[in-house]
Design an enzyme around this catalytic site. Sequence first.
Site, mmCIF file in Angstrom:
data_model
loop_
_atom_site.group_PDB
_atom_site.id
_atom_site.type_symbol
_atom_site.label_atom_id
_atom_site.label_comp_id
_atom_site.label_asym_id
_atom_site.label_seq_id
_atom_site.Cartn_x
_atom_site.Cartn_y
_atom_site.Cartn_z
ATOM 1 N N ASP A 55 51.849 84.988 58.247
ATOM 2 C CA ASP A 55 52.742 85.084 57.096
ATOM 3 C C ASP A 55 53.520 83.774 56.971
ATOM 4 O O ASP A 55 53.455 82.924 57.851
ATOM 5 C CB ASP A 55 53.694 86.276 57.217
ATOM 6 C CG ASP A 55 54.342 86.364 58.578
ATOM 7 O OD1 ASP A 55 54.683 85.295 59.140
ATOM 8 O OD2 ASP A 55 54.511 87.468 59.103
ATOM 9 N N ASP A 57 57.199 82.119 56.332
ATOM 10 C CA ASP A 57 58.638 82.346 56.287
ATOM 11 C C ASP A 57 59.308 81.112 55.716
ATOM 12 O O ASP A 57 58.954 79.978 56.045
ATOM 13 C CB ASP A 57 59.173 82.621 57.689
ATOM 14 C CG ASP A 57 58.475 83.813 58.325
ATOM 15 O OD1 ASP A 57 58.530 84.900 57.745
ATOM 16 O OD2 ASP A 57 57.838 83.633 59.376
ATOM 17 N N ASP A 139 64.175 80.517 68.110
ATOM 18 C CA ASP A 139 63.866 80.841 69.498
ATOM 19 C C ASP A 139 63.178 79.702 70.254
ATOM 20 O O ASP A 139 63.730 79.157 71.211
ATOM 21 C CB ASP A 139 63.070 82.164 69.594
ATOM 22 C CG ASP A 139 61.920 82.279 68.599
ATOM 23 O OD1 ASP A 139 61.615 81.283 67.905
ATOM 24 O OD2 ASP A 139 61.302 83.354 68.524
HETATM 25 P P1 ATP Z 1 54.240 85.272 63.584
HETATM 26 O O1 ATP Z 1 54.747 85.608 62.204
HETATM 27 O O2 ATP Z 1 52.956 84.573 63.620
HETATM 28 O O3 ATP Z 1 54.332 86.419 64.514
HETATM 29 P P2 ATP Z 1 56.585 83.634 63.613
HETATM 30 O O4 ATP Z 1 57.003 82.506 64.501
HETATM 31 O O5 ATP Z 1 56.498 83.338 62.168
HETATM 32 O O6 ATP Z 1 55.255 84.201 64.192
HETATM 33 P P3 ATP Z 1 58.431 85.690 62.909
HETATM 34 O O7 ATP Z 1 58.791 86.905 63.689
HETATM 35 O O8 ATP Z 1 57.753 85.829 61.611
HETATM 36 O O9 ATP Z 1 57.596 84.788 63.897
HETATM 37 O O10 ATP Z 1 59.779 84.874 62.726
HETATM 38 C C1 ATP Z 1 59.855 83.699 61.921
HETATM 39 C C2 ATP Z 1 60.714 82.654 62.590
HETATM 40 O O11 ATP Z 1 62.040 83.163 62.747
HETATM 41 C C3 ATP Z 1 60.275 82.259 63.994
HETATM 42 O O12 ATP Z 1 59.324 81.263 63.985
HETATM 43 C C4 ATP Z 1 61.562 81.820 64.617
HETATM 44 O O13 ATP Z 1 61.865 80.487 64.246
HETATM 45 C C5 ATP Z 1 62.590 82.717 63.980
HETATM 46 N N1 ATP Z 1 62.839 83.916 64.813
HETATM 47 C C6 ATP Z 1 62.252 85.115 64.732
HETATM 48 N N2 ATP Z 1 62.721 85.965 65.632
HETATM 49 C C7 ATP Z 1 63.659 85.299 66.320
HETATM 50 C C8 ATP Z 1 64.530 85.632 67.381
HETATM 51 N N3 ATP Z 1 64.499 86.848 67.933
HETATM 52 N N4 ATP Z 1 65.375 84.678 67.824
HETATM 53 C C9 ATP Z 1 65.406 83.467 67.266
HETATM 54 N N5 ATP Z 1 64.605 83.081 66.278
HETATM 55 C C10 ATP Z 1 63.751 83.968 65.799
HETATM 56 MG MG MG Z 2 56.128 84.769 60.653
#
Ligand code: ATP
Ligand code: MG
Length: 451
Positions: A55, A57, A139
């Site tokens: 996805d 963001d 994170d």
């Molecule tokens: P994927 O969507 O492939 O699982 P992602 O890195 O995009 O991976 P998401 O859960 O969609 O993960 O979150 C988007 C972004 O928000 C992350 O890349 C991170 O920068 C931030 N993020 C998400 N969860 C946390 C958290 N618990 N603490 C700090 N930052 C976070």
């Molecule tokens: Mg994501």
Amino acid sequence: MTKPVVLTRDQHPVSRKLMSTNALKVLYRLNSGGYDAYLVGGGVRDILLGVIPKDFDIVTNATPEEIKGLFRNCRLIGRRFRLAHIVFGREIIEVATFRGHHDSTKDDKASKVSKQSDEGMLLRDNIYGSIDEDAERRDFTINALYYSAKDFTVHDFANGIADINAKQIRLIGDPETRYREDPVRMLRAIRFATKLNMEISAETKAPIKTLGSLLDNIPPARMFEEFLKLFMSGKAEANFELLREYNLFQYFFPLVDQRLKQSTEPYLYPFIKQALKNTDTRVNNDQRVTPAFLFAAMLWYPLQKQIKQLNETAQLTPQDAFFAAMSEIMAEQQRSIAIPKRFQAVMKDILILQDKLPRREGKKAYKTFEHPKFRAGYDFLLLRAEIESANVDKSNAPSALAELAKWWTDFQMTPPERRELMIKSVIHNRSTARRSPRKKRKPRIKTTENS
Ligand code: ATP
Ligand code: MG
């Protein structure tokens, strides 16, 4: 945090061709509304790794209300973390506002937007800030990369590109503080390590074993979300192993973890492993999967044991014992993961079908066959037969379970008019078996294969 390294268009491979057109639309609209907007997180990271992002963001300096003002198709969601969802049919683009730092001063105004538990956990995280602050609040270093659709630059705030190249999952800031703020980051470290085929860096790894118990404070509904991400995205088996390595599996399935550690049930581990492997194969082949099947697989042997224990202490019909054991086990399980009702129902169907599948006389086989969850119940039976025959009966004689599984396989392939015959032969075999007790087996001759 030090100033970001800014990579210009010719210094990175992040191309708009690899992005969702809807995500680009959102970026352009925010920019033309006078706001800063970046693609961030998985969308940038995965493109840099040559993986198709799950996805996209977006992060911006517009507040949720300002975002809502720009998009008709916008919904504001979340309390702990307020966000805008821009909805394009089935695709949702998540837009967050830059997060800022939390002051430790506990004045009234701040507590409305930010809140911390006694353990240092962030219960609310709605203080807005600048892009630098936002990067510090992310994170992992590989998740703090920002792509601008205005000038096609990538802003690297925490040496994320170096960590992508070195394949390191590294928390930004002090690991212990970051885990205390949000213990789910421990699970995220594991998930990214398996998903991206990376290593968790030494300092990010170190506190996990001592801080694991903080996951007890995570609401069961959030644990369910994390369960889905860990177990329904094609890496379930690897995540299961890594969770066990870090002793975190217990926060999802305490009872199963305890039984696995005692290793008193010989089928439990191979059964779960195979269920996870099959799930991964299905996910990776774009076949349908339901978490209900995995919940059933996790709880099957613990349930059998519970039934046995109940039967030792009380006089219950098999059905009553089943439902009593089931509700005891579920009550315990729900404290860790809030399994939504619809999945609980399917899970129970799968388990109940295990009791129905052996009973085939009269109309029973037809009724079972017409059960809406027959297919899942049958798949579950196949899995049990596979594991139990492979792990015990080395004599090559098909086990009763394997015979039952084969019967159902045949039943489905047999033309309807010949099915009655199959049912009659079950009854016949049963009554002859009752009349002539099994002959004593000849002692097995040891072959080189068995020894
Ligand atoms: P994927 O969507 O492939 O699982 P992602 O890195 O995009 O991976 P998401 O859960 O969609 O993960 O979150 C988007 C972004 O928000 C992350 O890349 C991170 O920068 C931030 N993020 C998400 N969860 C946390 C958290 N618990 N603490 C700090 N930052 C976070
Ligand atoms: Mg994501």
